[in-house]
Design a protein around this motif. Structure first.
Motif, PDB file in Angstrom:
ATOM      1  N   VAL A 201       0.855  -1.190   0.000  1.00  0.00           N
ATOM      2  CA  VAL A 201       0.000   0.000   0.000  1.00  0.00           C
ATOM      3  C   VAL A 201       0.888   1.236   0.000  1.00  0.00           C
ATOM      4  O   VAL A 201       1.866   1.311   0.757  1.00  0.00           O
ATOM      5  CB  VAL A 201      -0.923   0.035   1.236  1.00  0.00           C
ATOM      6  N   LYS A 202       0.536   2.179  -0.867  1.00  0.00           N
ATOM      7  CA  LYS A 202       1.264   3.453  -0.884  1.00  0.00           C
ATOM      8  C   LYS A 202       0.259   4.590  -1.047  1.00  0.00           C
ATOM      9  O   LYS A 202      -0.559   4.576  -1.966  1.00  0.00           O
ATOM     10  CB  LYS A 202       2.284   3.481  -2.018  1.00  0.00           C
ATOM     11  N   VAL A 203       0.336   5.546  -0.126  1.00  0.00           N
ATOM     12  CA  VAL A 203      -0.552   6.708  -0.157  1.00  0.00           C
ATOM     13  C   VAL A 203       0.307   7.951  -0.349  1.00  0.00           C
ATOM     14  O   VAL A 203       1.244   8.194   0.426  1.00  0.00           O
ATOM     15  CB  VAL A 203      -1.372   6.827   1.138  1.00  0.00           C
ATOM     16  N   THR A 204      -0.020   8.730  -1.372  1.00  0.00           N
ATOM     17  CA  THR A 204       0.730   9.963  -1.648  1.00  0.00           C
ATOM     18  C   THR A 204      -0.203  11.166  -1.619  1.00  0.00           C
ATOM     19  O   THR A 204      -1.361  11.100  -2.035  1.00  0.00           O
ATOM     20  CB  THR A 204       1.426   9.889  -3.016  1.00  0.00           C
ATOM     21  N   LYS A 205       0.305  12.253  -1.132  1.00  0.00           N
ATOM     22  CA  LYS A 205      -0.459  13.501  -0.992  1.00  0.00           C
ATOM     23  C   LYS A 205      -0.670  14.154  -2.348  1.00  0.00           C
ATOM     24  O   LYS A 205       0.269  14.290  -3.141  1.00  0.00           O
ATOM     25  CB  LYS A 205       0.303  14.439  -0.063  1.00  0.00           C
ATOM     26  N   ASP A 206      -1.901  14.560  -2.623  1.00  0.00           N
ATOM     27  CA  ASP A 206      -2.202  15.176  -3.916  1.00  0.00           C
ATOM     28  C   ASP A 206      -1.424  16.468  -4.126  1.00  0.00           C
ATOM     29  O   ASP A 206      -0.960  16.769  -5.236  1.00  0.00           O
ATOM     30  CB  ASP A 206      -3.701  15.471  -4.022  1.00  0.00           C
ATOM     31  N   ALA A 207      -1.245  17.248  -3.073  1.00  0.00           N
ATOM     32  CA  ALA A 207      -0.655  18.579  -3.211  1.00  0.00           C
ATOM     33  C   ALA A 207       0.780  18.536  -3.712  1.00  0.00           C
ATOM     34  O   ALA A 207       1.167  19.307  -4.604  1.00  0.00           O
ATOM     35  CB  ALA A 207      -0.731  19.323  -1.883  1.00  0.00           C
ATOM     36  N   ASP A 208       1.576  17.650  -3.180  1.00  0.00           N
ATOM     37  CA  ASP A 208       2.994  17.644  -3.546  1.00  0.00           C
ATOM     38  C   ASP A 208       3.546  16.249  -3.840  1.00  0.00           C
ATOM     39  O   ASP A 208       4.756  16.073  -3.995  1.00  0.00           O
ATOM     40  CB  ASP A 208       3.823  18.309  -2.457  1.00  0.00           C
ATOM     41  N   ASN A 209       2.683  15.244  -3.865  1.00  0.00           N
ATOM     42  CA  ASN A 209       3.067  13.860  -4.171  1.00  0.00           C
ATOM     43  C   ASN A 209       3.991  13.252  -3.121  1.00  0.00           C
ATOM     44  O   ASN A 209       4.655  12.239  -3.368  1.00  0.00           O
ATOM     45  CB  ASN A 209       3.741  13.767  -5.547  1.00  0.00           C
ATOM     46  N   SER A 210       4.033  13.855  -1.934  1.00  0.00           N
ATOM     47  CA  SER A 210       4.847  13.278  -0.863  1.00  0.00           C
ATOM     48  C   SER A 210       4.155  12.033  -0.315  1.00  0.00           C
ATOM     49  O   SER A 210       2.931  11.880  -0.382  1.00  0.00           O
ATOM     50  CB  SER A 210       5.057  14.296   0.258  1.00  0.00           C
ATOM     51  N   VAL A 211       4.963  11.122   0.244  1.00  0.00           N
ATOM     52  CA  VAL A 211       4.433   9.855   0.736  1.00  0.00           C
ATOM     53  C   VAL A 211       3.875  10.046   2.148  1.00  0.00           C
ATOM     54  O   VAL A 211       4.592  10.456   3.068  1.00  0.00           O
ATOM     55  CB  VAL A 211       5.530   8.770   0.745  1.00  0.00           C
ATOM     56  N   LEU A 212       2.587   9.741   2.295  1.00  0.00           N
ATOM     57  CA  LEU A 212       1.935   9.831   3.594  1.00  0.00           C
ATOM     58  C   LEU A 212       1.957   8.498   4.332  1.00  0.00           C
ATOM     59  O   LEU A 212       1.985   8.463   5.566  1.00  0.00           O
ATOM     60  CB  LEU A 212       0.476  10.281   3.420  1.00  0.00           C
ATOM     61  N   PHE A 213       1.942   7.412   3.574  1.00  0.00           N
ATOM     62  CA  PHE A 213       1.906   6.082   4.183  1.00  0.00           C
ATOM     63  C   PHE A 213       2.423   5.065   3.170  1.00  0.00           C
ATOM     64  O   PHE A 213       2.120   5.175   1.972  1.00  0.00           O
ATOM     65  CB  PHE A 213       0.475   5.716   4.596  1.00  0.00           C
ATOM     66  N   GLU A 214       3.193   4.104   3.660  1.00  0.00           N
ATOM     67  CA  GLU A 214       3.694   3.063   2.760  1.00  0.00           C
ATOM     68  C   GLU A 214       3.874   1.770   3.548  1.00  0.00           C
ATOM     69  O   GLU A 214       4.386   1.774   4.669  1.00  0.00           O
ATOM     70  CB  GLU A 214       5.009   3.475   2.122  1.00  0.00           C
ATOM     71  N   ARG A 215       3.421   0.666   2.954  1.00  0.00           N
ATOM     72  CA  ARG A 215       3.546  -0.648   3.584  1.00  0.00           C
ATOM     73  C   ARG A 215       3.945  -1.674   2.541  1.00  0.00           C
ATOM     74  O   ARG A 215       3.343  -1.738   1.464  1.00  0.00           O
ATOM     75  CB  ARG A 215       2.222  -1.048   4.244  1.00  0.00           C
ATOM     76  N   THR A 216       4.958  -2.461   2.854  1.00  0.00           N
ATOM     77  CA  THR A 216       5.436  -3.479   1.917  1.00  0.00           C
ATOM     78  C   THR A 216       4.516  -4.695   1.924  1.00  0.00           C
ATOM     79  O   THR A 216       3.739  -4.886   2.862  1.00  0.00           O
ATOM     80  CB  THR A 216       6.865  -3.909   2.290  1.00  0.00           C
ATOM     81  N   PRO A 217       4.586  -5.550   0.895  1.00  0.00           N
ATOM     82  CA  PRO A 217       3.705  -6.726   0.833  1.00  0.00           C
ATOM     83  C   PRO A 217       3.930  -7.661   2.025  1.00  0.00           C
ATOM     84  O   PRO A 217       5.072  -8.006   2.347  1.00  0.00           O
ATOM     85  CB  PRO A 217       4.118  -7.400  -0.481  1.00  0.00           C
ATOM     86  N   SER A 218       2.847  -8.075   2.652  1.00  0.00           N
ATOM     87  CA  SER A 218       2.968  -8.931   3.832  1.00  0.00           C
ATOM     88  C   SER A 218       1.626  -9.548   4.173  1.00  0.00           C
ATOM     89  O   SER A 218       0.574  -9.103   3.716  1.00  0.00           O
ATOM     90  CB  SER A 218       3.494  -8.124   5.030  1.00  0.00           C
ATOM     91  N   ILE A 219       1.694 -10.610   4.986  1.00  0.00           N
ATOM     92  CA  ILE A 219       0.500 -11.172   5.620  1.00  0.00           C
ATOM     93  C   ILE A 219       0.374 -10.499   6.980  1.00  0.00           C
ATOM     94  O   ILE A 219       1.338 -10.429   7.741  1.00  0.00           O
ATOM     95  CB  ILE A 219       0.626 -12.698   5.797  1.00  0.00           C
TER      96      ILE A 219
END
Length: 516
Positions: A201-219
């Motif tokens: 999962v990767k969430v990026t901010k619309d305003a500046d495309n900065s990363v708000l949240f990131e999670r690698t593949p996992s159970i």
């Protein structure tokens, strides 16, 4: 055909072990290498039957942390070998001792994280352009990439993952543990239906495309909040959380298993297993009190005692019958090989074959160019789509003793980048076949009169290597090279044609030699 033999000869020359393969200073016939294809010299290839049988490995193997480069989880049943089921047992440790969770700390959730092997090239992407990130209601984009986990067995079945508390002390993390060790467990801490895929999962901010949240593949398996609230959060600054020795006796560990007895087995990284505790506490700034979320990590991976507990049940199966016989005199028509402590294959060159080849060497002045053992999967009993073994580890057996060393071929030629101990062919077909290179080992027996005998044991797996591509068994020679393999976490298996006269796929020794 002569062209093919010339290619074999050139390859052998490139691989020459100093003076031992072809270029010897001794008199005939050791000087024949350079003359095989000159002045009308003859080249030939001949096959001889091998005595093949199934080896009993007692369904146990070391699966402690020093051997477990990869861990396994799951269950798989098929009629030739029966049931094989793998669970993961591990201690857990605090990421920092004597933690302070702040005022009025309350656990939101506890999550076990496993990172399995997956097919990175088989991705399904879902994008939410109008996503609102909940922490601050930020306009954002959310991208979810979903991958299938690499599986062995019946890949489309869901598995029910179960996490239990371990109630016995697991000991120091440098101990040797075999796969048949059982542990006492207490309450169930969590369950999860696993559909066979994982997501990043990767969430990026619309305003500046900065990363708000990131999670690698996992159970991610949700765990019991009350257990960790009472055992961890409420125990801040208590003696139980003051040091490692106290904590691993206070919370002794967890066992991760599946409830099914059939489905598939998958691999995951045992050194990155962790439990994430998400909690909120009071944060006072002036007259304002907020409750931000924090995360505290419990390490369940590297540094902890951990191992795979493997259960097998071969009752009533053909492999069980083959193991019970283990005929090293005449061999068996079918032989069985299974990873993770299951049976292996014995291949023995008959004494009369060795005597015959030695006579050819002494009287007919032949020079051995190549020697390999070939085995085929059995089309009658193993005509399926299960992934076949990619390789085998091979050891020599002398006077009923399994040598804990590499074959001389592997020891001398591994670093050349040309030699392959095992070559697999037609793995996507039925039957597949494998060639095991024993040229130098066999030459020593024939040409030097070594009395070690041409008797070999094959087990599913490969020799372990480090990040630099070096054989771990070479770097740890005093501990025995045969101990550093992937056998403990390779779930593949297959049925092979053994000693079956009249069957063109019967196990055989293939000898390539030159003659003046």
């Amino acid at each position: 055909m002569i062209g093919n033999f010339q290619q074999i000869f050139r390859a052998a020359a490139v691989l020459a072990l100093g003076s031992v393969i072809l270029w010897s200073c001794e008199p005939d016939p050791d000087q024949l290498g350079s003359q095989f294809f000159e002045n009308g010299a003859e080249a030939a290839q001949k096959s001889y039957p091998l005595i093949a049988y199934t080896v009993n490995n007692n369904d146990t193997i070391r699966t402690d942390g020093s051997r477990l480069q990869s861990a396994t989880l799951g269950a798989f049943y098929e009629p030739q070998f029966g049931l094989q089921k793998s669970s993961f047992v591990t201690q857990i440790r605090l990421s920092s001792t004597n933690p302070d969770f702040g005022a009025n700390a309350v656990l939101d959730s506890a999550v076990l994280v496993l990172k399995p092997a997956y097919a990175a090239d088989s991705v399904t992407t879902t994008t939410l352009e109008d996503y609102v990130f909940p922490d601050g209601d930020v306009a954002a984009k959310k991208v979810v990439n979903t991958y299938p986990v690499t599986k062995y067995g019946k890949a489309k079945r869901p598995l029910n993952i179960k996490v239990e508390e371990v109630t016995e002390f697991l000991g120091a993390n440098d101990q040797q543990i075999r796969s048949n060790r059982n542990v006492a467990t207490g309450e169930v801490l969590g369950t999860q239906v696993f559909d066979g895929s994982i997501s990043s999962v990767k969430v990026t901010k619309d305003a500046d495309n900065s990363v708000l949240f990131e999670r690698t593949p996992s159970i991610r398996v949700p765990l019991d909040n009350a257990f960790f609230q009472n055992k961890i959060i409420n125990k801040a600054k208590s003696p139980e959380l003051a040091d490692v020795a106290s904590f691993i006796r206070y919370i002794k560990g967890i066992k991760v298993s599946v409830t099914e007895n059939d489905g598939y087995i998958f691999n995951f990284d045992p050194n990155t297993v962790e439990i994430n505790l998400y909690y909120k506490n009071d944060k006072v700034e002036g007259s304002t009190t907020t409750r931000p979320q924090s995360v505290f990590v419990l390490n369940a991976g590297a540094g902890n005692t951990h191992f795979n507990q493997i259960t097998t049940d071969h009752t009533g199966t053909p492999s069980a019958a083959a193991v019970a016989v283990g005929d090293t005199i005449t061999g068996a028509a079918k032989v069985y090989a299974q990873g993770m402590g299951g049976p292996g294959i014995g291949l023995k060159v008959p004494e009369e074959t060795i005597a015959s080849v030695r006579t050819m060497y002494e009287k007919d002045k032949i020079g051995i160019i190549a020697a390999k053992m070939r085995i085929f999967t059995d089309l009658e009993t193993w005509n399926n789509n299960y992934k076949k073994p990619l390789s085998f580890v091979v050891k020599q057996k002398v006077n009923k003793v399994d040598l804990n060393t590499y074959l001389v071929d592997l020891s001398a030629l591994y670093t050349t980048g040309i030699y392959n101990l095992v070559k697999a062919y037609d793995l996507e077909k039925n039957p597949a076949y494998y060639d095991v290179g024993i040229t130098q080992t066999f030459k020593n027996i024939i040409e030097k009169g070594e009395t070690t005998g041409a008797h070999f044991i094959l087990n599913v797996g490969a020799y372990s290597i480090d990040a630099g591509g070096n054989l771990l068994g070479t770097l740890n020679a005093a501990q025995g090279p045969q101990n550093f393999t992937t056998r403990g976490f390779t779930p593949n298996r297959a049925v092979f044609v053994g000693t079956d006269p009249g069957n063109e796929n019967s196990a055989k020794l293939i000898l390539t030699y030159g003659k003046k």
